[in-house]
Design an enzyme around this catalytic site. Sequence first.
Site, PDB file in Angstrom:
ATOM      1  N   HIS A  89       0.837  -1.210   0.000  1.00  0.00           N
ATOM      2  CA  HIS A  89       0.000   0.000   0.000  1.00  0.00           C
ATOM      3  C   HIS A  89       0.868   1.255   0.000  1.00  0.00           C
ATOM      4  CE1 HIS A  89      -3.315  -2.710   0.994  1.00  0.00           C
ATOM      5  NE2 HIS A  89      -2.526  -3.219   1.927  1.00  0.00           N
ATOM      6  N   SER A 125      15.307  15.402 -21.586  1.00  0.00           N
ATOM      7  CA  SER A 125      14.307  16.462 -21.590  1.00  0.00           C
ATOM      8  C   SER A 125      14.816  17.592 -22.464  1.00  0.00           C
ATOM      9  CB  SER A 125      14.055  16.967 -20.167  1.00  0.00           C
ATOM     10  OG  SER A 125      13.325  18.179 -20.176  1.00  0.00           O
TER      11      SER A 125
END
Length: 476
Positions: A184, A308
């Site tokens: 989780h 990028s």
Amino acid sequence: MPRVRLADITPAIALGPLDGRYRPAVADLVDHLSEAALNRARIAVEVEWVIHLCAHAVVPGAPSLSPAEEEYLRGVVDSFGADEIAELAAIERTTVHDVKAVEYFLKRRLAAAPEALGTDTVLPSVGELVHFALTSEDVNNLSYALMVRGAVQQVWFPAAVDLVDQVAALAAEHRALPMLALTHGQPATPTTLGKELAVLAHRLRRQLRRIESDEYLGKLNGATGTYGAHTAAVPGADWQLVSRTFVEHLGLTWNPLTTQIESHDWQSELYGDVARFNRVLHNLATDVWTYISRGVFTQIPVPGATGSSTMPHKVNPIRFENAEANLEISSALLDTLAATLVTSRLQRDLTDSTTQRNIGPAFGHSLLAIDNVRRGLGGLAVDPALLAAELDQNWEVLAEPVQSAMRAASVAGVTGMENPYERLKELTRGHRLTAADMREFIGSLGLPDDVAARLQGMTPASYTGVAADLVDHLTD
């Protein structure tokens, strides 16, 4: 000045990325799942049918073919290239029927046989055995079965095996490297990086075993599956035996009971298995992406590559992101194929004709994803220091073994072990503990000396159970 019409440029510009940008990664599938491959497979089926009818003297008066004549016929398949593709396309423009065009194409080759073999060849006389008693679906279903089998066994499956072996090798390499687990998204019982990779390799291998055992079915029984034309033309032949031996000669499993079409159930089963492999691989891609974002894996920069257009520091996990997208496209196509191909109205409709022409893109995007993941995994390095630091910052994960040891001590009659879970919950939930905090707590519990010493010697990095040994199951 009017804009150039890109559709008029030759050679033709690809509409889709598999035949454009990504062609190098999927080109091997063209030999199996392209339109040209379909026509070559149809020619192969028609050729083998003529040879089969003659070899077994099924039709009275049919001649025996010499080895040279059989070689000539099979050579028509082997030599099927650019010129033959264009010739067949020209015939189809007249027939407006793809399988009939194949029949006429092959009859031309039979008529031309004397020039290659001499005037004594019998091949010109067997022209009416081409497509004898067949419906188009007899040819098509066998062709698709051969095409898909070839694509899976010769291209897709070997690539998938290589990928899984790569994951298994990484699992073996890092089998004992401790890592904080996240359930989780929260710190949980430590594991090893190798064991987590082994889980994914094991899942993928299980799907490969299913795919490897999938059947490829075929039928040859006429316009509605009754052998009507066969028995009308040659009532004395055992047409079920002829059909079975022919289908099995092609290396396929004979389907004895069909309508006009082979029911395509085997295709649905296969595509479901491949889609499931895709989805497990998608899980691997998202997990590795997450490990990269945590810093567990670092990406080795490619010289000259740009991550990028504005941020020079970035090395993006683009291989895994591309894999996710390609796996989603592939699985969606495979799901559609699996769902639609099992239905055909009454004895025949043509929905499967267009549907099956998308088998290539379905496998193409999966093969491209496999290539994405393989290249992505090849550019990773592990950061053991980060893993060690994460573990050292989460001593509270030892609450589990401590409360479990308290439970065992209570069963053994040791007093003072009441409510172990609740006591550890109070100590650890929402709190960060240090090594000293945990060891002090263990020392205050009144556990037997040997148990207390064992727990006090434990660290988050050593609390991995038999995770390293579990990796051995990959070699079972």
